[in-house]
Design an enzyme around this catalytic site. Structure first.
Site, PDB file in Angstrom:
ATOM      1  N   ASP A   1     -33.466  13.167  -1.279  1.00  0.00           N
ATOM      2  CA  ASP A   1     -33.427  14.000  -2.481  1.00  0.00           C
ATOM      3  C   ASP A   1     -33.528  13.099  -3.709  1.00  0.00           C
ATOM      4  O   ASP A   1     -32.727  12.174  -3.878  1.00  0.00           O
ATOM      5  CB  ASP A   1     -32.122  14.797  -2.536  1.00  0.00           C
ATOM      6  CG  ASP A   1     -31.985  15.608  -3.812  1.00  0.00           C
ATOM      7  OD1 ASP A   1     -32.709  16.602  -3.956  1.00  0.00           O
ATOM      8  OD2 ASP A   1     -31.164  15.232  -4.677  1.00  0.00           O
TER       9      ASP A   1
ATOM     10  N   ASP B   1     -38.957  17.804  -4.832  1.00  0.00           N
ATOM     11  CA  ASP B   1     -38.099  16.622  -4.955  1.00  0.00           C
ATOM     12  C   ASP B   1     -37.220  16.379  -3.725  1.00  0.00           C
ATOM     13  O   ASP B   1     -36.281  15.589  -3.781  1.00  0.00           O
ATOM     14  CB  ASP B   1     -37.213  16.734  -6.200  1.00  0.00           C
ATOM     15  CG  ASP B   1     -36.278  17.940  -6.143  1.00  0.00           C
ATOM     16  OD1 ASP B   1     -36.470  18.798  -5.263  1.00  0.00           O
ATOM     17  OD2 ASP B   1     -35.367  18.018  -6.986  1.00  0.00           O
ATOM     18  N   GLU B   2     -37.525  17.033  -2.624  1.00  0.00           N
ATOM     19  CA  GLU B   2     -36.695  16.868  -1.429  1.00  0.00           C
ATOM     20  C   GLU B   2     -37.567  16.935  -0.186  1.00  0.00           C
ATOM     21  O   GLU B   2     -38.483  17.756  -0.095  1.00  0.00           O
ATOM     22  CB  GLU B   2     -35.619  17.950  -1.393  1.00  0.00           C
ATOM     23  CG  GLU B   2     -34.493  17.689  -0.419  1.00  0.00           C
ATOM     24  CD  GLU B   2     -33.313  18.625  -0.639  1.00  0.00           C
ATOM     25  OE1 GLU B   2     -32.589  18.897   0.343  1.00  0.00           O
ATOM     26  OE2 GLU B   2     -33.120  19.102  -1.782  1.00  0.00           O
TER      27      GLU B   2
END
Length: 416
Positions: A15, A114-115
């Site tokens: 993350d 974003d992960e």
């Protein structure tokens, strides 16, 4: 729990810390972890949402990603920047390319911009154990992009995700095996667990379940009776068991429908909402035509302004599947005039096309020239694909009520 019968994999959940804010800080030559920075959807509107707050801003002022622009502190050191979605997508893509240096594409499962989950099975001889691999990836991302990330390590996706959320965001890297579940996860409140929202939290609390440990010790039959399949899944997750595939094609999914919606920047009157509906139908049908699909079920959703509240969502089915813009538009307008209350201003509109069929399954009609209507759509699609999404538009899209031109400047609802 006998964990010997369940698969063990080496899964990382990565993350990016305050991703949008970190990208903007790096662009300004600032330290993402120390800088006070907020990414705002539209700085020209005081009520615009804060899409991302830097870790320092969160810590000093308690700001979150659901705060509003007008709530930001009057701090001279605070940097306020508009969102640049194209930049975030580009950096996200480059980070994924970096991961290709460690694993093949089928071992990478993007969860969001974003992960991402990464399965690192069998890499011990080349890179070291999974903790060393996580440390190397964390270092590479910081070295190449200036962005700090948190990494959870687990025997499956669920364990990697949850230990990342609960522990890695404070420690940087955290690991959880099956044997660690009781110590590392059971003390956590249920709302801290991935997949449990506010409604489920309240339902569990009514049953006396506050922590993950209490959920694990609860009677499985009662959970199944109360929540169905979801209750059973919660129970096994509480024991750290997750059978989700860790290798495969995680990008390709079966398309069940096409939808498009918009939260309008102002109240729309009855006389002008048809423009918005037409633009939305155009986009939905374009996406259906791109993959040679057509649908039988058309849905229209309308939300009224805050002053009146409410709205409606209605659908109807037709006998012959369609992906023609005007077919869908006329059906949506029929639904609008049938269910609209006649007085409320409109603030949100969405349309969907479902119950899909391939183009080859579409029947011909003896009473209308469907081929001509379809050819018009495909021709317009080809022009847009070659010259851009606004290269050919219907005249009504250029009016004040049109939304296509403004949306073409955005990605994910925010300016690119």
């Amino acid at each position: 729990m006998d964990y010997s019968v369940y698969p063990r994999n080496d899964v990382l959940c990565i993350d990016m810390r305050s991703f949008y804010a970190s990208v903007e800080a790096v662009k300004l030559g600032l330290d993402p972890m120390e800088t006070l920075l907020a990414v705002v959807g539209d700085p020209n509107r005081s009520g615009s949402i804060v899409l991302a707050a830097s870790p320092a801003l969160k810590k000093k002022y308690g700001m979150s990603n659901v705060s509003r622009y007008f709530e930001l502190p009057k701090d001279p050191d605070l940097h306020i920047v508009p969102a640049h979605m194209a930049d975030y997508l580009e950096v996200s893509t480059e980070i994924t390319k970096l991961l290709y240096q460690y694993v093949p594409k089928e071992a990478i499962h993007p969860y969001s911009v974003d992960e991402v989950w990464v399965t690192v099975n069998g890499l011990q001889r080349r890179f070291g154990n999974r903790l060393i691999i996580a440390q190397r990836i964390k270092h590479d991302i910081l070295e190449c992009f200036g962005i700090t990330c948190s990494i959870g390590i687990g025997d499956n996706k669920f364990l990697a995700k949850v230990v990342m959320d609960i522990h890695a965001k404070k420690q940087g890297i955290a690991e959880c095996t099956y044997e660690d579940v009781q110590q590392k996860l059971w003390p956590a409140p249920v709302e801290a667990i991935w997949g449990i929202g506010s409604r489920m939290k309240k339902n569990l609390e009514r049953m006396g379940i506050i922590t993950l440990g209490q959920l694990a010790r609860f009677d499985l039959q009662r959970l199944r009776k109360r929540f169905g399949v979801m209750g059973e899944q919660l129970y096994w997750h509480a024991w750290g068991i997750d059978l989700s595939p860790v290798i495969g094609n995680f990008v390709k999914t079966k398309q069940k429908g096409f939808g498009h919606g918009i939260a309008l920047l102002r109240d729309y009157a009855k006389e002008e909402v048809h423009v918005c509906i037409l633009d939305l139908c155009e986009e939905v049908c374009r996406r259906a035509r791109t993959v040679q699909m057509a649908g039988k079920t058309i849905q229209l959703g309308i939300s009224y302004s805050k002053e009146t509240g409410g709205g409606f969502s209605r659908s109807t089915s037709i006998s012959i599947p369609t992906n023609a813009t005007m077919d869908m538009y006329h059906i949506c307008m029929g639904l609008f005039f049938r269910f609209y209350d006649g007085r409320s201003s409109i603030r949100r509109v969405y349309v969907t096309l479902t119950n899909l069929y391939t183009k080859q399954d579409t029947q011909l009609s003896l009473f209308e020239n469907r081929t001509k209507k379809e050819d018009i759509g495909y021709t317009m699609d080809a022009i847009r694909a070659k010259y851009g999404p606004t290269s050919i538009l219907r005249a009504i899209s250029y009016t004040d009520a049109g939304i296509t031109i403004e949306r073409s400047k955005k990605i994910g609802g925010h300016y690119a």
